[in-house]
Design a protein around this motif. Structure first.
Motif, short mmCIF file in Angstrom:
data_model
loop_
_atom_site.label_atom_id
_atom_site.label_comp_id
_atom_site.label_asym_id
_atom_site.label_seq_id
_atom_site.Cartn_x
_atom_site.Cartn_y
_atom_site.Cartn_z
N TYR A 5 0.82 -1.22 0.00
CA TYR A 5 0.00 0.00 0.00
C TYR A 5 0.85 1.27 0.00
O TYR A 5 0.52 2.24 -0.68
CB TYR A 5 -0.99 -0.01 1.17
CG TYR A 5 -2.09 -1.02 0.95
CD1 TYR A 5 -3.20 -0.69 0.18
CD2 TYR A 5 -2.00 -2.31 1.46
CE1 TYR A 5 -4.20 -1.63 -0.07
CE2 TYR A 5 -2.99 -3.25 1.23
CZ TYR A 5 -4.09 -2.90 0.46
OH TYR A 5 -5.07 -3.82 0.21
N SER A 7 3.80 1.49 -1.36
CA SER A 7 4.33 1.57 -2.73
C SER A 7 3.27 2.06 -3.71
O SER A 7 3.56 2.84 -4.61
CB SER A 7 4.85 0.21 -3.19
OG SER A 7 5.90 -0.22 -2.37
N ALA A 8 2.04 1.60 -3.53
CA ALA A 8 0.95 2.02 -4.43
C ALA A 8 0.68 3.52 -4.26
O ALA A 8 0.48 4.24 -5.25
CB ALA A 8 -0.30 1.21 -4.16
N GLU A 12 1.05 6.44 -7.01
CA GLU A 12 -0.03 7.39 -7.31
C GLU A 12 0.53 8.82 -7.32
O GLU A 12 0.22 9.60 -8.23
CB GLU A 12 -1.13 7.28 -6.26
CG GLU A 12 -2.40 8.02 -6.66
CD GLU A 12 -2.84 9.06 -5.68
OE1 GLU A 12 -2.80 8.81 -4.47
OE2 GLU A 12 -3.20 10.17 -6.14
N ILE A 103 3.46 -4.17 -12.99
CA ILE A 103 2.98 -4.68 -11.70
C ILE A 103 2.24 -6.01 -11.79
O ILE A 103 2.01 -6.66 -10.78
CB ILE A 103 2.13 -3.62 -10.92
CG1 ILE A 103 0.82 -3.34 -11.63
CG2 ILE A 103 2.94 -2.34 -10.69
CD1 ILE A 103 -0.07 -2.37 -10.85
N LEU B 11 6.79 -1.13 -6.60
CA LEU B 11 5.50 -1.77 -6.29
C LEU B 11 5.49 -3.23 -6.72
O LEU B 11 4.98 -4.10 -6.01
CB LEU B 11 4.36 -0.99 -6.96
CG LEU B 11 2.94 -1.56 -6.81
CD1 LEU B 11 2.57 -1.77 -5.35
CD2 LEU B 11 1.92 -0.64 -7.50
N ILE B 99 -4.94 -1.80 -5.30
CA ILE B 99 -3.84 -1.10 -5.96
C ILE B 99 -4.37 -0.31 -7.15
O ILE B 99 -4.05 0.87 -7.33
CB ILE B 99 -2.77 -2.10 -6.45
CG1 ILE B 99 -2.06 -2.75 -5.26
CG2 ILE B 99 -1.75 -1.40 -7.35
CD1 ILE B 99 -1.16 -3.92 -5.65
N SER B 100 -5.20 -0.96 -7.94
CA SER B 100 -5.75 -0.33 -9.13
C SER B 100 -6.57 0.91 -8.76
O SER B 100 -6.49 1.95 -9.42
CB SER B 100 -6.59 -1.36 -9.88
OG SER B 100 -7.37 -0.75 -10.84
N ILE B 103 -4.01 3.77 -7.77
CA ILE B 103 -3.19 4.41 -8.81
C ILE B 103 -4.03 5.06 -9.92
O ILE B 103 -3.51 5.84 -10.71
CB ILE B 103 -2.12 3.46 -9.41
CG1 ILE B 103 -2.76 2.33 -10.19
CG2 ILE B 103 -1.19 2.94 -8.31
CD1 ILE B 103 -1.73 1.41 -10.84
#
Ligand SMILES: [Ca+2]
Ligand SMILES: [Ca+2]
Lengths: 115, 115
Positions: A5, A7-8, A12, A103, B11, B99-100, B103
């Motif tokens: 999370y 890293s995500a 972003e 990813i 990630l 994650i999707s 981001i």
């Protein structure tokens, strides 16, 4: 060893600060600020969405609809600000596709190796 | 201020090192190591894929096919290693969805605000 999370969220932020995204935002805001441009762009978007939905539902698309869609595309391509926006959208799409490819590598390698 | 590609690679590593992914790999390898389990799982996967493709192409799915799919699901749910694998897949899917969502926030906020 970083958390998924964290890293995500980092990614972003990196997207938000990227040249690609900033240029898209500039192009988008420019189109949205002009009522005529906005209407032309919305019309284009709606036409695309309608056709996509029909396709996904397996519905037939008439020649007339294909013709209308082509005309709408030609119209927006001649509009400087909208064609600039579409160009920036393609750049961001390419970036998002690259990210997605990176990813999903662990899953692809796991499910791919046995086949 | 980090680069998008650096962050995406970071990630990817975090996903690979996550408990969710490691548990999935363990469960997957266990199923693949046993020929009977592997065949049952492959059969289940193929049945799901076939139905998905038919649905996407707007083709009709017969009652017989729905019935067959249900039976295959019931069969794999009773198989300890495969049901464990499916559970781990769901956990990783939930992670990937999170994650999707994170981001794509910049794009969603850009395209959502004007509507
Ligand atoms: Ca594998
Ligand atoms: Ca906006």
């Amino acid at each position: 060893m970083s958390n998924v999370y964290d890293s995500a969220n980092e990614l972003e932020k990196a997207i938000q600060e990227s040249e690609e995204f900033k240029d898209l935002k500039t192009a988008y805001d420019k189109v949205m600020e002009d009522p005529n441009s906005k209407q032309m762009f919305d019309n284009f978007r709606n036409t695309q969405l309608e056709l996509q939905q029909k396709q996904m539902q397996g519905m037939e698309i008439t020649e007339e609809e294909v013709e209308k869609a082509k005309q709408v595309v030609e119209l927006v391509q001649q509009h400087e600000d909208i064609s600039k926006l579409m160009e920036q959208e393609q750049r961001v799409n390419a970036l998002v596709n690259d990210i997605s490819r990176i990813i999903t590598k662990p899953l692809e390698e796991l499910y791919g190796a046995q086949q």
